[in-house]
Design a protein around this motif. Structure first.
Motif, PDB file in Angstrom:
ATOM      1  N   VAL A 185       0.706  -0.971  -0.131  1.00 36.38           N
ATOM      2  CA  VAL A 185       0.096  -0.206  -0.040  1.00 36.38           C
ATOM      3  C   VAL A 185       0.641   1.197   0.153  1.00 36.38           C
ATOM      4  CG1 VAL A 185      -1.616   1.232   1.234  1.00 36.38           C
ATOM      5  CG2 VAL A 185      -2.131  -0.936   1.172  1.00 36.38           C
ATOM      6  N   VAL A 186       2.006   1.250   0.460  1.00 30.43           N
ATOM      7  CA  VAL A 186       2.865   2.387   0.880  1.00 30.43           C
ATOM      8  C   VAL A 186       3.978   2.440  -0.022  1.00 30.43           C
ATOM      9  CG1 VAL A 186       1.833   2.792   3.250  1.00 30.43           C
ATOM     10  CG2 VAL A 186       3.956   1.398   2.924  1.00 30.43           C
ATOM     11  N   THR A 187       4.238   1.657  -0.896  1.00 32.30           N
ATOM     12  CA  THR A 187       5.413   1.498  -1.927  1.00 32.30           C
ATOM     13  C   THR A 187       5.521   2.851  -2.366  1.00 32.30           C
ATOM     14  OG1 THR A 187       4.952  -0.868  -2.335  1.00 32.30           O
ATOM     15  CG2 THR A 187       6.474   0.512  -3.817  1.00 32.30           C
ATOM     16  N   ASN A 188       4.744   3.740  -2.891  1.00 33.21           N
ATOM     17  CA  ASN A 188       5.205   5.017  -3.456  1.00 33.21           C
ATOM     18  C   ASN A 188       5.520   5.901  -2.428  1.00 33.21           C
ATOM     19  OD1 ASN A 188       4.656   3.979  -6.054  1.00 33.21           O
ATOM     20  ND2 ASN A 188       2.559   4.643  -6.234  1.00 33.21           N
ATOM     21  N   GLU A 189       4.748   5.890  -1.237  1.00 29.07           N
ATOM     22  CA  GLU A 189       5.279   6.920  -0.197  1.00 29.07           C
ATOM     23  C   GLU A 189       6.568   6.526   0.316  1.00 29.07           C
ATOM     24  OE1 GLU A 189       2.148   5.296  -0.394  1.00 29.07           O
ATOM     25  OE2 GLU A 189       0.609   6.770  -0.140  1.00 29.07           O
ATOM     26  N   VAL A 190       6.888   5.502   0.298  1.00 29.26           N
ATOM     27  CA  VAL A 190       8.303   5.037   0.891  1.00 29.26           C
ATOM     28  C   VAL A 190       9.572   5.542  -0.324  1.00 29.26           C
ATOM     29  CG1 VAL A 190       9.806   3.152   1.398  1.00 29.26           C
ATOM     30  CG2 VAL A 190       8.036   3.136   2.415  1.00 29.26           C
ATOM     31  N   ALA A 191       8.862   5.187  -1.770  1.00 31.25           N
ATOM     32  CA  ALA A 191       9.951   5.542  -2.520  1.00 31.25           C
ATOM     33  C   ALA A 191      10.193   7.227  -2.743  1.00 31.25           C
ATOM     34  CB  ALA A 191       9.287   5.102  -4.030  1.00 31.25           C
ATOM     35  N   ARG A 192       9.017   7.893  -2.370  1.00 24.16           N
ATOM     36  CA  ARG A 192       9.043   9.289  -2.595  1.00 24.16           C
ATOM     37  C   ARG A 192       9.513  10.171  -1.095  1.00 24.16           C
ATOM     38  NH1 ARG A 192       3.768   9.024  -5.056  1.00 24.16           N
ATOM     39  NH2 ARG A 192       2.919   9.201  -2.993  1.00 24.16           N
ATOM     40  N   GLY A 193      10.229   9.014  -0.112  1.00 25.20           N
ATOM     41  CA  GLY A 193      10.648   9.623   0.991  1.00 25.20           C
ATOM     42  C   GLY A 193       9.560  10.168   2.058  1.00 25.20           C
ATOM     43  N   GLU A 194       8.345   9.945   1.993  1.00 18.81           N
ATOM     44  CA  GLU A 194       7.319  10.592   2.654  1.00 18.81           C
ATOM     45  C   GLU A 194       7.118   9.408   3.988  1.00 18.81           C
ATOM     46  OE1 GLU A 194       4.635  12.143  -0.913  1.00 18.81           O
ATOM     47  OE2 GLU A 194       3.883  10.645   0.030  1.00 18.81           O
ATOM     48  N   LEU A 195       7.308   8.274   3.860  1.00 17.89           N
ATOM     49  CA  LEU A 195       7.241   7.429   5.015  1.00 17.89           C
ATOM     50  C   LEU A 195       8.586   6.422   4.946  1.00 17.89           C
ATOM     51  CD1 LEU A 195       3.519   6.134   4.787  1.00 17.89           C
ATOM     52  CD2 LEU A 195       4.589   7.852   6.493  1.00 17.89           C
ATOM     53  N   VAL A 196       8.899   6.365   6.156  1.00 19.19           N
ATOM     54  CA  VAL A 196      10.309   5.396   6.212  1.00 19.19           C
ATOM     55  C   VAL A 196       9.988   4.111   7.196  1.00 19.19           C
ATOM     56  CG1 VAL A 196      12.641   5.354   7.342  1.00 19.19           C
ATOM     57  CG2 VAL A 196      11.614   7.484   6.510  1.00 19.19           C
ATOM     58  N   GLU A 197      10.455   2.900   6.437  1.00 23.02           N
ATOM     59  CA  GLU A 197      10.059   1.829   7.327  1.00 23.02           C
ATOM     60  C   GLU A 197      10.829   1.795   8.745  1.00 23.02           C
ATOM     61  OE1 GLU A 197      10.209  -2.945   6.312  1.00 23.02           O
ATOM     62  OE2 GLU A 197      10.590  -1.562   4.680  1.00 23.02           O
ATOM     63  N   ILE A 198       9.807   1.519   9.659  1.00 25.44           N
ATOM     64  CA  ILE A 198      10.523   1.333  11.115  1.00 25.44           C
ATOM     65  C   ILE A 198      10.801  -0.075  11.293  1.00 25.44           C
ATOM     66  CG2 ILE A 198      10.131   1.898  13.660  1.00 25.44           C
ATOM     67  CD1 ILE A 198      10.599   4.283  11.488  1.00 25.44           C
ATOM     68  N   LEU A 199      11.804  -0.525  11.990  1.00 27.88           N
ATOM     69  CA  LEU A 199      12.143  -2.059  12.312  1.00 27.88           C
ATOM     70  C   LEU A 199      11.812  -2.852  11.208  1.00 27.88           C
ATOM     71  CD1 LEU A 199      10.148  -2.015  16.036  1.00 27.88           C
ATOM     72  CD2 LEU A 199      12.486  -1.673  15.347  1.00 27.88           C
ATOM     73  N   PRO A 200      12.858  -2.641  10.305  1.00 27.16           N
ATOM     74  CA  PRO A 200      12.626  -3.232   8.909  1.00 27.16           C
ATOM     75  C   PRO A 200      12.789  -4.899   9.100  1.00 27.16           C
ATOM     76  CG  PRO A 200      14.786  -2.325   9.003  1.00 27.16           C
ATOM     77  CD  PRO A 200      13.882  -1.708  10.180  1.00 27.16           C
ATOM     78  N   ASP A 201      13.231  -5.335   9.970  1.00 29.13           N
ATOM     79  CA  ASP A 201      13.378  -6.849  10.441  1.00 29.13           C
ATOM     80  C   ASP A 201      12.305  -7.525  10.911  1.00 29.13           C
ATOM     81  OD1 ASP A 201      15.859  -6.575   9.490  1.00 29.13           O
ATOM     82  OD2 ASP A 201      16.972  -6.724  11.564  1.00 29.13           O
ATOM     83  N   TYR A 202      11.066  -6.681  11.008  1.00 29.42           N
ATOM     84  CA  TYR A 202       9.822  -7.304  11.460  1.00 29.42           C
ATOM     85  C   TYR A 202       8.596  -7.153  10.764  1.00 29.42           C
ATOM     86  CZ  TYR A 202      12.141  -7.827  16.066  1.00 29.42           C
ATOM     87  OH  TYR A 202      13.054  -8.349  17.106  1.00 29.42           O
ATOM     88  N   SER A 203       7.889  -8.205  11.001  1.00 30.73           N
ATOM     89  CA  SER A 203       6.399  -8.050  10.174  1.00 30.73           C
ATOM     90  C   SER A 203       5.557  -8.434  11.057  1.00 30.73           C
ATOM     91  CB  SER A 203       6.430  -9.084   8.790  1.00 30.73           C
ATOM     92  OG  SER A 203       5.036  -9.058   8.641  1.00 30.73           O
ATOM     93  N   PHE A 204       4.130  -7.681  11.274  1.00 37.30           N
ATOM     94  CA  PHE A 204       3.075  -8.071  12.456  1.00 37.30           C
ATOM     95  C   PHE A 204       2.009  -8.924  11.929  1.00 37.30           C
ATOM     96  CE2 PHE A 204       5.577  -4.364  13.791  1.00 37.30           C
ATOM     97  CZ  PHE A 204       5.543  -4.594  15.092  1.00 37.30           C
ATOM     98  N   PHE A 205       1.953  -8.724  10.556  1.00 33.91           N
ATOM     99  CA  PHE A 205       0.692  -9.854   9.821  1.00 33.91           C
ATOM    100  C   PHE A 205       1.367 -10.243   8.497  1.00 33.91           C
ATOM    101  CE2 PHE A 205      -1.863  -6.842  12.186  1.00 33.91           C
ATOM    102  CZ  PHE A 205      -2.516  -7.780  12.967  1.00 33.91           C
ATOM    103  N   GLU A 206       1.102 -11.492   7.950  1.00 30.52           N
ATOM    104  CA  GLU A 206       1.220 -11.507   6.391  1.00 30.52           C
ATOM    105  C   GLU A 206      -0.064 -12.273   5.933  1.00 30.52           C
ATOM    106  OE1 GLU A 206       4.988 -13.411   4.446  1.00 30.52           O
ATOM    107  OE2 GLU A 206       3.674 -15.151   4.890  1.00 30.52           O
ATOM    108  N   ILE A 207      -0.371 -11.608   4.757  1.00 34.91           N
ATOM    109  CA  ILE A 207      -1.726 -12.225   4.270  1.00 34.91           C
ATOM    110  C   ILE A 207      -1.510 -12.526   2.700  1.00 34.91           C
ATOM    111  CG2 ILE A 207      -3.320 -11.245   5.745  1.00 34.91           C
ATOM    112  CD1 ILE A 207      -3.753  -9.040   3.378  1.00 34.91           C
ATOM    113  N   PRO A 208      -1.982 -13.603   2.310  1.00 41.89           N
ATOM    114  CA  PRO A 208      -1.873 -13.969   0.485  1.00 41.89           C
ATOM    115  C   PRO A 208      -2.702 -13.261  -0.002  1.00 41.89           C
ATOM    116  CG  PRO A 208      -3.087 -15.594   1.832  1.00 41.89           C
ATOM    117  CD  PRO A 208      -2.489 -14.620   2.874  1.00 41.89           C
TER     118      PRO A 208
END
Length: 309
Positions: A246-269
């Protein structure tokens, strides 16, 4: 009589006289009269009718099992013949979207499909219901859960991970957590379930080690749509969880930064769901288009933009 048999097949699959009448743009009385005529011609009772649901009799089930595949193939073959006689693909595709990540991946690309096939039309529905294409009158669905019925074919498109993000302004003002314990001291947006319930317990998985840990967090702000939560987070006062797609573009534009990149809280197929059997060229073309869009999205996520869009 064969038309009425096909009508009976559809009735069993839809499960309701009124719903079938609606799908066929007919009346409930007309559908009921044709089914009754079929029973009289065959000399058997196909359905036990009551107010709550239709109960298929033994004879009705036998008729359904004998004719469901030929009826489906006949309908699909007719669509294919019609398409062969046309100069270009045309018709309507009814698409159901049940996952937020799928919406954000596919919606920006729909105009590309319409430009390529100017005589095609799309009906797009957003739903949280379990998918049954025949009963709900959809042609294709993108869903996070497998359909209840076995009369579907399923292709996995992607897997979405729910991860924490913050804006550069938030990090400048409040700092960035470096571990799970620090995350719990920050201002985070909580997640609401489908029924509006607060989710206060989260399973954090370390993507490098596979270690899992349940953390509890109570927020003052809860939201049920991560794309909207990301908008709030971009203003610099909250960390939000969001599906990575959902936030791929926001991250690419520098509007959001991934926090704790080693962690995931859910995964859905994310599944592409279609009716089993022969399908139209238009439906097949649209399914291939969806797969292409998801493959491109996965490639972009692995190779993010280096310049703002």
């Amino acid at each position: 009589m064969f038309d009425d048999i096909i009508l009976f097949i559809k009735l069993v699959e839809v499960g309701s006289f009124s719903q079938l009448a609606k799908l066929l743009n007919s009346s409930q009385a007309t559908v009921s009269r044709r089914i009754q005529s079929l029973e009289e011609n065959l000399g058997v009772t196909l359905l036990n009718r009551n107010q709550r649901h239709l109960e298929v009799t033994h004879d009705g089930q036998m008729l359904y099992e004998q004719f469901k595949k030929p009826a489906t193939n006949l309908e699909s073959s007719w669509r294919l013949v019609c398409e062969e006689l046309q100069d270009e693909l045309q018709g309507t595709i009814r698409l159901a979207l049940t996952t937020e990540g799928a919406r954000d991946i596919i919606l920006p690309k729909l105009q590309d499909f319409l430009n390529e096939h100017p005589r095609a039309r799309l009906h797009v529905t957003f739903t949280t219901q379990a998918i049954h294409l025949v009963k709900q009158h959809y042609d294709i669905a993108i869903s996070s859960s497998l359909p209840e019925s076995a009369t579907h074919t399923v292709t996995i498109l992607s897997k979405f991970k729910f991860k924490p993000y913050a804006s550069p302004e938030y990090i400048k003002k409040y700092g960035a957590p470096t571990n799970l314990d620090e995350l719990l001291t920050h201002r985070c947006i909580g997640s609401l379930g489908f029924a509006g319930e607060e989710n206060n317990n989260y399973k954090a998985e370390n993507l490098k080690t596979g270690e899992e840990k349940i953390i509890s967090y109570t927020s003052r702000l809860y939201m049920d749509t991560t794309s909207h939560a990301a908008i709030v987070a971009k203003h610099g006062e909250f960390i939000t969880g969001a599906w990575d797609a959902v936030v791929t573009n926001e991250v690419a534009r520098g509007e959001l930064v991934e926090i704790l990149p080693d962690y995931s809280f859910f995964e859905i197929p994310c599944f592409l769901v279609r009716k089993a059997g022969v399908t139209s060229k238009l439906e097949q073309t649209f399914a291939e288009f969806i797969i292409k869009v998801f493959n491109e999205s996965l490639h972009n996520k692995m190779n993010p933009l280096t310049e703002p869009l």
